[in-house]
Design a protein around this motif. Structure first.
Motif, mmCIF file in Angstrom:
data_model
loop_
_atom_site.group_PDB
_atom_site.id
_atom_site.type_symbol
_atom_site.label_atom_id
_atom_site.label_comp_id
_atom_site.label_asym_id
_atom_site.label_seq_id
_atom_site.Cartn_x
_atom_site.Cartn_y
_atom_site.Cartn_z
ATOM 1 N N MET A 1 1.103 53.750 10.207
ATOM 2 C CA MET A 1 0.134 52.387 9.742
ATOM 3 C C MET A 1 0.453 50.903 10.171
ATOM 4 O O MET A 1 0.808 50.720 10.412
ATOM 5 N N ARG A 2 -1.140 50.876 9.933
ATOM 6 C CA ARG A 2 -0.950 49.495 11.411
ATOM 7 C C ARG A 2 -1.153 48.166 9.582
ATOM 8 O O ARG A 2 -2.014 48.340 9.150
ATOM 9 N N ILE A 3 -0.254 47.190 10.256
ATOM 10 C CA ILE A 3 -0.288 46.387 9.692
ATOM 11 C C ILE A 3 -1.194 44.939 10.242
ATOM 12 O O ILE A 3 -0.738 45.018 11.822
ATOM 13 N N ILE A 4 -1.747 44.287 10.074
ATOM 14 C CA ILE A 4 -2.782 43.051 10.945
ATOM 15 C C ILE A 4 -2.469 41.786 10.246
ATOM 16 O O ILE A 4 -2.466 41.693 8.870
ATOM 17 N N VAL A 5 -2.003 41.215 11.674
ATOM 18 C CA VAL A 5 -1.807 39.745 10.806
ATOM 19 C C VAL A 5 -3.188 38.496 11.707
ATOM 20 O O VAL A 5 -3.344 38.526 12.948
ATOM 21 N N ALA A 6 -4.026 38.347 10.714
ATOM 22 C CA ALA A 6 -4.770 37.238 10.826
ATOM 23 C C ALA A 6 -4.428 36.302 11.159
ATOM 24 O O ALA A 6 -3.636 35.383 9.785
ATOM 25 N N VAL A 7 -3.874 35.359 13.295
ATOM 26 C CA VAL A 7 -3.555 33.857 12.609
ATOM 27 C C VAL A 7 -4.478 33.434 13.498
ATOM 28 O O VAL A 7 -5.776 33.126 13.435
ATOM 29 N N LYS A 8 -4.535 31.710 13.320
ATOM 30 C CA LYS A 8 -4.749 30.480 13.289
ATOM 31 C C LYS A 8 -4.485 29.788 14.982
ATOM 32 O O LYS A 8 -2.988 29.439 14.743
ATOM 33 N N TYR A 9 -5.382 29.672 16.288
ATOM 34 C CA TYR A 9 -5.327 28.707 17.031
ATOM 35 C C TYR A 9 -5.507 27.676 16.491
ATOM 36 O O TYR A 9 -6.577 27.235 16.542
ATOM 37 N N VAL A 42 3.489 36.376 9.909
ATOM 38 C CA VAL A 42 4.507 37.053 10.849
ATOM 39 C C VAL A 42 5.107 37.670 10.348
ATOM 40 O O VAL A 42 5.709 38.648 11.193
ATOM 41 N N GLU A 43 6.579 37.120 9.987
ATOM 42 C CA GLU A 43 7.137 37.189 9.721
ATOM 43 C C GLU A 43 7.255 38.185 8.490
ATOM 44 O O GLU A 43 8.217 39.476 8.197
ATOM 45 N N GLN A 44 6.652 38.093 7.315
ATOM 46 C CA GLN A 44 6.625 39.140 6.519
ATOM 47 C C GLN A 44 6.199 40.351 6.622
ATOM 48 O O GLN A 44 6.420 41.819 6.618
ATOM 49 N N ALA A 45 5.276 40.461 7.305
ATOM 50 C CA ALA A 45 4.296 41.703 8.334
ATOM 51 C C ALA A 45 5.510 42.154 9.250
ATOM 52 O O ALA A 45 5.380 43.181 8.764
ATOM 53 N N LEU A 46 6.261 42.027 9.670
ATOM 54 C CA LEU A 46 7.575 42.248 10.702
ATOM 55 C C LEU A 46 8.385 42.699 10.138
ATOM 56 O O LEU A 46 8.719 44.199 10.040
ATOM 57 N N ARG A 47 8.811 42.302 8.740
ATOM 58 C CA ARG A 47 9.651 43.035 7.421
ATOM 59 C C ARG A 47 9.176 44.554 7.902
ATOM 60 O O ARG A 47 9.777 45.231 6.502
ATOM 61 N N LEU A 48 7.935 44.273 6.976
ATOM 62 C CA LEU A 48 7.534 45.690 6.436
ATOM 63 C C LEU A 48 7.537 46.450 6.999
ATOM 64 O O LEU A 48 7.270 47.643 7.065
ATOM 65 N N SER A 56 2.921 49.978 12.699
ATOM 66 C CA SER A 56 2.854 48.679 13.658
ATOM 67 C C SER A 56 2.348 47.294 13.272
ATOM 68 O O SER A 56 1.660 47.586 12.689
ATOM 69 N N VAL A 57 2.267 46.462 13.883
ATOM 70 C CA VAL A 57 1.812 45.674 13.720
ATOM 71 C C VAL A 57 0.984 44.745 14.673
ATOM 72 O O VAL A 57 1.604 44.286 15.514
ATOM 73 N N THR A 58 -0.043 44.401 14.347
ATOM 74 C CA THR A 58 -0.951 43.832 15.222
ATOM 75 C C THR A 58 -1.838 42.498 14.768
ATOM 76 O O THR A 58 -1.734 42.261 13.675
ATOM 77 N N GLY A 79 5.304 40.829 17.192
ATOM 78 C CA GLY A 79 4.051 41.738 16.926
ATOM 79 C C GLY A 79 3.815 42.893 17.981
ATOM 80 O O GLY A 79 4.938 42.612 19.650
ATOM 81 N N ASP A 80 3.332 44.342 17.601
ATOM 82 C CA ASP A 80 2.917 44.955 19.099
ATOM 83 C C ASP A 80 2.257 44.716 19.363
ATOM 84 O O ASP A 80 2.551 45.331 20.880
ATOM 85 N N ASP A 81 1.362 44.904 19.394
ATOM 86 C CA ASP A 81 -0.558 44.195 20.338
ATOM 87 C C ASP A 81 -1.037 43.250 19.723
ATOM 88 O O ASP A 81 -1.002 43.015 18.225
ATOM 89 N N ALA A 82 -2.069 42.304 20.030
ATOM 90 C CA ALA A 82 -2.512 41.877 19.848
ATOM 91 C C ALA A 82 -4.489 41.512 20.430
ATOM 92 O O ALA A 82 -4.690 42.594 21.249
#
Length: 260
Positions: A1-9, A42-48, A56-58, A79-82
């Protein structure tokens, strides 16, 4: 399963910030960073991921080429990839267009079951993108989560808001927003920093997403900045010197007036 984390710069709050004549932020090269509130996502996605074997976490963001710095920080955390979505036409987009672009990118991946966001960004602070993104995707949204569990095709969260803490649940795929009352983000080790340099960052533009440039940017924005006012400079404080035993009375009078 892919988990996506949407982040902001976002801009570094320690740096001087300026705006152009269109009230758009003037970005200085190498002066931005990963939004602090997104580190909790990001932390919660990695724990999941750790709880779900084979997942994986994208990490995904929208911004100029320099925004890869935010992605690299999230990759250092684990994270695994971006994916960096970068296109000159996106500049000046509001939260609605931002949600549209993110939704198009997530659909293009095809296998995402959860999108995790911070509760808000540390620059604009609207907190609107997670809900707008869920609407664009047609997925349920579970917001202000302090804890998350994914199991049996369902997401269950502990929701932290003004009413207290309560459980909320929804079927997957789902969009989640994470509060800063969740687990503290991990600090990357030197080994993590080196490993992140080998992790891939894909770059997409609007053509890759099949999006019309007319749907994004300043011209299509439904939210406009009318004025910008600098915060007033901090005034010098008042010093009370107790020379004749009246300082306590003066302090009480000052505090009483300030409380009105």
């Amino acid at each position: 399963m892919r988990i996506i984390v949407a982040v902001k710069y976002v801009p570094d709050s320690a740096e001087e910030i300026g705006f152009d004549l269109d009230h758009r932020l003037i970005r200085q090269a190498d002066s931005g960073l990963l939004s602090e509130l997104d580190e909790y996502a990001v932390e919660q996605a990695l724990r999941l991921r750790d709880q779900l074997p084979g997942s994986s976490v994208t990490i995904i963001t929208i911004g100029p080429d320099d925004a890869s710095a935010a992605l690299r920080k999230a990759l250092q955390m684990g994270g695994d990839d971006a994916i960096l979505i970068s296109d000159p036409a996106i500049a000046g987009s509001d939260v609605f267009a931002t949600a549209d672009v993110l939704a198009a990118a997530i659909r293009s991946l095809g296998d995402a079951q959860a999108v995790v966001c911070g509760m808000a960004s540390t620059d604009a602070g609207t907190g609107a993108v997670p809900v707008l993104l869920a609407r664009r995707l047609g997925w349920p949204a579970l917001t202000f989560a302090g804890r998350i569990q994914l199991a049996g095709g369902e997401a269950v969260i502990e929701r932290n808001d003004d009413l207290g803490t309560r459980l909320a649940r929804a079927g997957m795929p789902v969009v989640l927003s994470i509060t800063d009352q969740s687990d503290n983000p991990r600090y990357p080790t030197f080994k993590d920093v080196l490993a992140a340099k080998r992790k891939p960052i894909a770059k997409l533009d609007l053509d890759d997403l099949g999006m019309d440039p007319a749907r994004v940017g300043t011209a299509s924005a439904r939210v406009r900045v009318a004025t910008i006012t600098r915060n007033p400079d901090r005034q010098a404080g008042r010093t009370l010197t107790d020379t004749n035993g009246t300082a306590a009375t003066e302090l009480a009078t000052f505090l009483s007036a300030a409380a009105r």
